[in-house]
Design a protein around this motif. Structure first.
Motif, PDB file in Angstrom:
ATOM      1  N   GLU A  79       0.720  -1.268  -0.126  1.00 32.40           N
ATOM      2  CA  GLU A  79       0.036   0.028   0.104  1.00 32.40           C
ATOM      3  C   GLU A  79       0.811   1.310   0.078  1.00 32.40           C
ATOM      4  O   GLU A  79       0.641   2.274  -0.722  1.00 32.40           O
ATOM      5  N   ALA A  80       1.802   1.306   0.698  1.00 32.48           N
ATOM      6  CA  ALA A  80       2.773   2.517   0.970  1.00 32.48           C
ATOM      7  C   ALA A  80       3.737   2.638  -0.299  1.00 32.48           C
ATOM      8  O   ALA A  80       4.321   3.799  -0.476  1.00 32.48           O
ATOM      9  N   ASN A  81       3.604   1.617  -1.238  1.00 31.38           N
ATOM     10  CA  ASN A  81       4.619   1.756  -2.113  1.00 31.38           C
ATOM     11  C   ASN A  81       4.144   1.535  -3.708  1.00 31.38           C
ATOM     12  O   ASN A  81       4.690   1.372  -4.672  1.00 31.38           O
ATOM     13  N   LYS A  82       2.750   1.475  -3.552  1.00 33.93           N
ATOM     14  CA  LYS A  82       1.995   1.151  -5.040  1.00 33.93           C
ATOM     15  C   LYS A  82       2.374   1.965  -6.072  1.00 33.93           C
ATOM     16  O   LYS A  82       2.365   1.572  -7.304  1.00 33.93           O
ATOM     17  N   ASP A  83       2.707   3.323  -5.633  1.00 30.97           N
ATOM     18  CA  ASP A  83       3.148   4.110  -6.764  1.00 30.97           C
ATOM     19  C   ASP A  83       4.618   4.079  -6.887  1.00 30.97           C
ATOM     20  O   ASP A  83       4.987   5.107  -8.018  1.00 30.97           O
ATOM     21  N   LYS A  84       5.223   3.425  -6.676  1.00 31.76           N
ATOM     22  CA  LYS A  84       6.735   3.090  -6.826  1.00 31.76           C
ATOM     23  C   LYS A  84       7.236   1.999  -7.103  1.00 31.76           C
ATOM     24  O   LYS A  84       8.328   1.508  -7.077  1.00 31.76           O
ATOM     25  N   LEU A  85       6.133   1.128  -7.858  1.00 32.12           N
ATOM     26  CA  LEU A  85       6.605  -0.145  -8.274  1.00 32.12           C
ATOM     27  C   LEU A  85       7.615  -0.427  -9.249  1.00 32.12           C
ATOM     28  O   LEU A  85       8.095  -1.543  -9.367  1.00 32.12           O
ATOM     29  N   ASP A  86       7.623   0.435  -9.940  1.00 27.31           N
ATOM     30  CA  ASP A  86       8.494   0.452 -11.302  1.00 27.31           C
ATOM     31  C   ASP A  86      10.037   0.782 -10.862  1.00 27.31           C
ATOM     32  O   ASP A  86      10.947   0.302 -11.584  1.00 27.31           O
ATOM     33  N   LYS A  87      10.065   0.972  -9.538  1.00 26.12           N
ATOM     34  CA  LYS A  87      11.463   1.424  -8.998  1.00 26.12           C
ATOM     35  C   LYS A  87      11.708   0.043  -8.159  1.00 26.12           C
ATOM     36  O   LYS A  87      12.892   0.200  -7.512  1.00 26.12           O
TER      37      LYS A  87
END
Lengths: 477, 477
Positions: free
Chosen positions: A346-354
C-alpha cells in the motif's frame, strides 16, 4: 520511529544517491566479485549468531506478542549496527493469544469404565473459544469437503475432524510445498465451512510429517460471527479417532480458550543498504520476523530473516556498494494475516516501477540448491553468470516460474515485480514447521552459510544487473 | 480373584496333568511342528488386535491408575477366552500421579524486557512437588556426577540440570540398550544425589534420540525425606539452557505438582496353558502390562504383552499341547518398582527348580533378528533346530549371554533360571519409549507377526526340550 515510510524512504534514497555519486564506483557484476561474496558468506558465522540471538533471547514472536515487539527492536538494532538505514513501518496486526487446550474422548465403543483417552491438540490461530469448562459433542470424521457436505445434518452441533494425512512421500520426492498446500487448504477453509454448517468445533489432522505426537498449528479462516473453536490434532490422535470410529460413535470433551484481541501495533523492519548510480531502484531481500507461538521459529522464518540480514553483513565486510539500493525487510505477520506485506505494498504502490525485484526466503534453512524466480522465459539467460558462481557450492540451479507465490511479496508480484526465492530442500521442513520443535538446533549452521551465500549472491547480482529483467509474465501478456 | 497364587497354581498343575495323560500325546520338538508354528504366527492378526484393544481402548496404564486396572481385566478376559487358566496375583504398587508441569527461564543474559523462555519438561516418576505456585532458583548445569560434586556449594538451593546427550549413534550401531542405560543412570541416580547436596530441584536431559521437543519420562530415585521435584527436559531445551548459560547465569521458575500416594492394589495377570507329561515344569513367556502415563505404551510394553498372549493363540489354533506348562505373565509395575516381578519371585522361590526358563520381551516391537538367552555355553548347541526354523523369517540369530538382565524376570535369573528375550532392532525404540509418541501407529503389524513367531517358536521349543538346559552361568560357578 513511527514516521510514515513513504517520506522516510524518499529521504533515504535522496541522501544515498548524493553520497554515492561522490564516494563509490559502481562495481560490475563480475565473476570475481561474485566469487568473493560467495566465499566470504561461506566463512561467516554472523547470520547464525543473529539467528541464535533471535531464537534464544527473544524466542516465539507471534504477531502482537511481547516477543514480536522485542524481535523488531533486536533486528532493527543489529541492522543499525551494520550502518543500514532502518525504518520501522507501522503495521496493525491481528492479536490472537493461545489459552488452555485439552481434549479427551469420553465415549467410544469398548471404553472400560472410568477410562477416557487423551487427544493431543493445539488451537489454530484465529480459533474461537469453548466455554472455560469445555464442551462435549459427538465427533464426525471426514476426509474431504464433499464428505463434509454429504454429512449435512450430522455436522450440526458436532466436532468435525478433517482426517487428511500429510503426504510425506510427496515431500520426500521434492514437492513439500504442494504437499503442505493440500493439507493447509483443509486447515484454513475446513473450520469455516464446518462453522457455516453449524459445527460446534472443528479439528484438522496436523499438516506435517512428524510422527512424534506433536501438533502443528497454523492459521485458520474462521470469521467473527461464526468463530468456532478450531484446533490441530496430532496425526497419531487423528489415527486413534479414526480407528475408534470403526468400533462405533465417539464423543469428545474439548477445551480451547484462546482470545481474539483487538488489532495490535507492530512494524515491518526495513533496513536500506544504499545503492550508488541506481540508488532509486530497489531490490528487496526478506524473510518474516513473526513466528508461531509454540516454538522459537528457527526455520520458520528465523533462517529467512537471518539470511536477509546476512546479505548486508557480507557486503559490508567486503566494502561492496551495490548499484541499486538493497532493502532488507523483516516482515511482520506473515503467519496470520500477511499484514506486513500488504502494508508495504500500500505504501509503495506508486513506486512499483522502482522495485527491480524482491527476494523472499520462507522455506526454512534446509540445504539450498539454487534459486527460483518469476521472470519471463527470455530473461533466464541473463542469470547464467550467477548460476556459474553458485555451482561450486551446489546451488547452481535456477528454476524459472510464472509465479513464485511467496506470501509477503505476493502483492508486489501480483503487480508485476519479479520475485525470487532460494530453492531449498524442504523435505523435512514441514515436520518441524509450526510445531514446538522448530528450534535452533534444527538449523544446520553450514547450510545457513550456504543460504546466506545464495541470498547475498542473488541480491548482489540483481542489484547490479545491466539488463532490465522487466515484470513477471502475467503483466506482460 | 485374590486367592493366593501358590495354591491356585498347584491345583491347575494337578488338573492339567491328569487331563494330559488321557487326551494328548506329548509332541516332539520336530521341525515340521516348529515350521507350522512359525508360519501360522506370520499369518495371524490376533496379537495386533489385542495390542489395539490395549492401546486404543485402555490407553496409558501407569501402576495404580484406572488404566492399569482396566488392562488387568482386559488381558485376563482375553486369556480366559482362549481357555487359559488365569490367576490374578496381587501386587502392591507405587501410586504416583502426574500434576501440573511447566517451566520458564525468567532471567538470562540478553533477555529482552518482558520476555521469558519456555522450557518443555515432564516430571519423572517418583518426583516430589514444588509449591503449587512453583519455585524460582538459579540453574546449575553439569555433565557428570564428578562435576556435580565439584560444584558443591553452588548446588544448594539450585535447580540442577544433568545435560547428558543420548548417544543415538551408539543406538544406530546396535547398542541402544547401553546407550539408554548410560542416560537412564543419570535419570535415576542424579536427582537423588542432587537432593543429598541440597538442590531445590533436579532436571535431566531426556534419555532418547527424538528431536521433536518431546520429553521422555521414566523413574527416578529420589526418596522420602529428600523427595525433590525432578523432571526430564527435552533435548532441545537442555541445549537452549546450555547455550544461554554461556552468555551468563540462568534462573528458572519451575512448577511440578505430582503426588506420591499410598501404595495401591494391583495384579500380575498369570495365564497358564497346561503342559502334558512335564506339566509341573513351567516356561514363562511375558511382557509388562503397566506403561508410563504419557502415551498408550504400544511399544513399551504393549508389544511384549501382545507377543506373549499371541503364543497361546498360535498354539491353540494349531491344537498343540506343550510338554511343560506355558505360563503367560503380564507383569505389573515394571516401570516404577518392578513390584510384579518381585512378588512373583517371592511366591515362587521354593519352586524355582520347576521353572525351566523364562522369556521376557521388553525392547519394543522392532524387527526381530532372533533371541538371546542366559544359558551356559555348552547349552547353545541344543538350540540349533530352533535357529534353523527361524532363519527363513530372518530371525535365526541366537546370542548367548551370561545375564539377560531383563527387569521382571531379574529375580528369577539371579536365582538361576535361564532368561530369554527376543533380539530386536531397537535403534529407534528409545526415540519413542517413555514419550507421548509411543502409540499404536508406531508398531509395524508385520514385525509384530514376526515377533509372535519368534516368541511362540521359542516358548514351544523350551516347553518341549528333551535336554535339561540347567541354570544360568553364575549359579554353576
Amino acid at each position: 520511529m513511527k514516521s510514515v515510510i513513504k517520506n522516510s524512504l524518499s529521504l533515504t534514497v535522496l541522501a544515498t544517491s548524493l553520497l554515492a555519486v561522490g564516494a563509490y564506483a559502481a562495481p560490475a557484476n563480475d565473476p570475481a566479485t561474485l566469487a568473493q561474496i560467495r566465499d566470504n558468506a561461506m566463512k561467516s558465522d554472523w547470520a547464525y549468531e543473529r539467528l541464535a540471538d533471535l531464537t534464544d533471547l527473544v524466542g516465539p514472536r507471534l504477531s502482537g506478542s511481547a516477543g514480536a515487539a522485542a524481535a523488531v527492536e533486536q533486528v532493527a538494532d543489529a541492522m543499525r549496527k551494520l550502518g543500514a538505514k532502518v525504518t520501522l513501518q507501522p503495521v496493525k496486526v491481528p492479536h490472537w493469544v493461545r489459552g488452555a487446550e485439552s481434549a479427551e474422548l469420553v465415549e467410544y465403543t469398548g471404553r472400560p469404565a472410568g477410562i477416557t483417552q487423551k487427544v493431543v491438540l493445539t488451537a489454530l490461530g484465529g480459533s474461537g473459544a469453548t466455554p472455560a469448562a469445555g464442551l462435549t459433542a459427538p465427533v464426525v470424521i471426514v476426509r474431504s469437503f464433499e464428505e463434509l457436505k454429504a454429512k449435512g445434518a450430522q455436522v450440526k452441533g458436532s466436532i468435525v475432524l478433517f482426517d487428511v494425512a500429510f503426504d510425506q512421500e510427496m515431500a520426500n520426492r521434492g514437492h513439500a510445498g504442494p504437499a503442505y498446500g493440500h493439507g493447509a487448504g483443509f486447515r484454513f477453509a475446513g473450520p469455516k465451512l464446518a462453522a457455516d454448517m453449524g459445527a460446534a468445533a472443528a479439528l484438522v489432522r496436523s499438516v506435517g510429517g512428524a510422527d512424534y505426537r506433536i501438533p502443528h498449528t497454523g492459521a485458520t479462516g474462521v470469521v467473527e460471527g461464526a468463530r468456532i473453536p478450531a484446533a490441530a490434532v496430532t496425526s497419531e490422535d487423528a489415527m486413534l479417532m479414526s480407528r475408534l470410529s470403526v468400533r462405533g460413535p465417539l464423543k469428545m470433551h474439548l477445551t480451547l480458550t484462546p482470545q481474539n484481541l483487538p488489532d495490535a501495533d507492530s512494524f515491518n523492519v526495513i533496513a536500506d543498504w544504499p545503492g550508488t548510480d541506481k540508488a532509486d531502484e530497489v531490490v528487496i531481500v526478506s524473510g518474516h520476523l513473526d513466528s508461531w507461538d509454540l516454538a522459537t521459529g528457527a526455520h520458520d522464518d528465523g533462517t529467512g530473516v537471518a539470511g536477509a540480514m546476512g546479505v548486508i553483513d557480507t557486503l559490508k565486510k567486503l566494502n561492496l556498494k551495490p548499484r541499486r539500493t538493497i532493502r532488507v525487510i523483516a516482515w511482520m505477520n506473515e503467519e496470520n494475516g500477511t499484514r506486513g506485506g500488504k502494508a508495504y505494498f500500500e505504501a509503495n504502490k506508486d513506486k512499483l516501477d522502482k522495485h527491480f525485484a524482491a527476494i523472499e526466503s520462507d522455506s526454512g534453512g534446509g540445504r539450498p540448491f539454487g534459486f527460483i524466480g518469476s521472470v519471463t522465459p527470455p530473461m533466464v539467460k541473463y542469470f547464467a553468470p550467477l548460476k556459474d558462481v553458485l555451482e561450486p557450492i551446489g546451488a547452481g540451479i535456477f528454476e524459472r516460474r510464472d509465479i513464485a507465490g511467496a506470501a509477503d511479496t505476493g502483492p508486489l508480484e501480483r503487480a508485476g515485480v519479479p520475485v525470487f526465492e532460494p530453492l531449498v530442500d524442504s523435505s523435512a521442513y514441514f515436520n518441524y514447521h509450526h510445531t514446538p520443535a522448530d528450534t535452533l538446533d534444527k538449523v544446520n549452521p553450514y547450510e545457513l552459510k550456504r543460504h546466506v551465500a545464495v541470498m547475498t549472491s542473488l541480491t548482489w547480482y540483481l542489484a547490479n544487473m545491466d539488463e532490465n529483467i522487466g515484470r513477471v509474465a502475467p503483466q506482460q501478456d
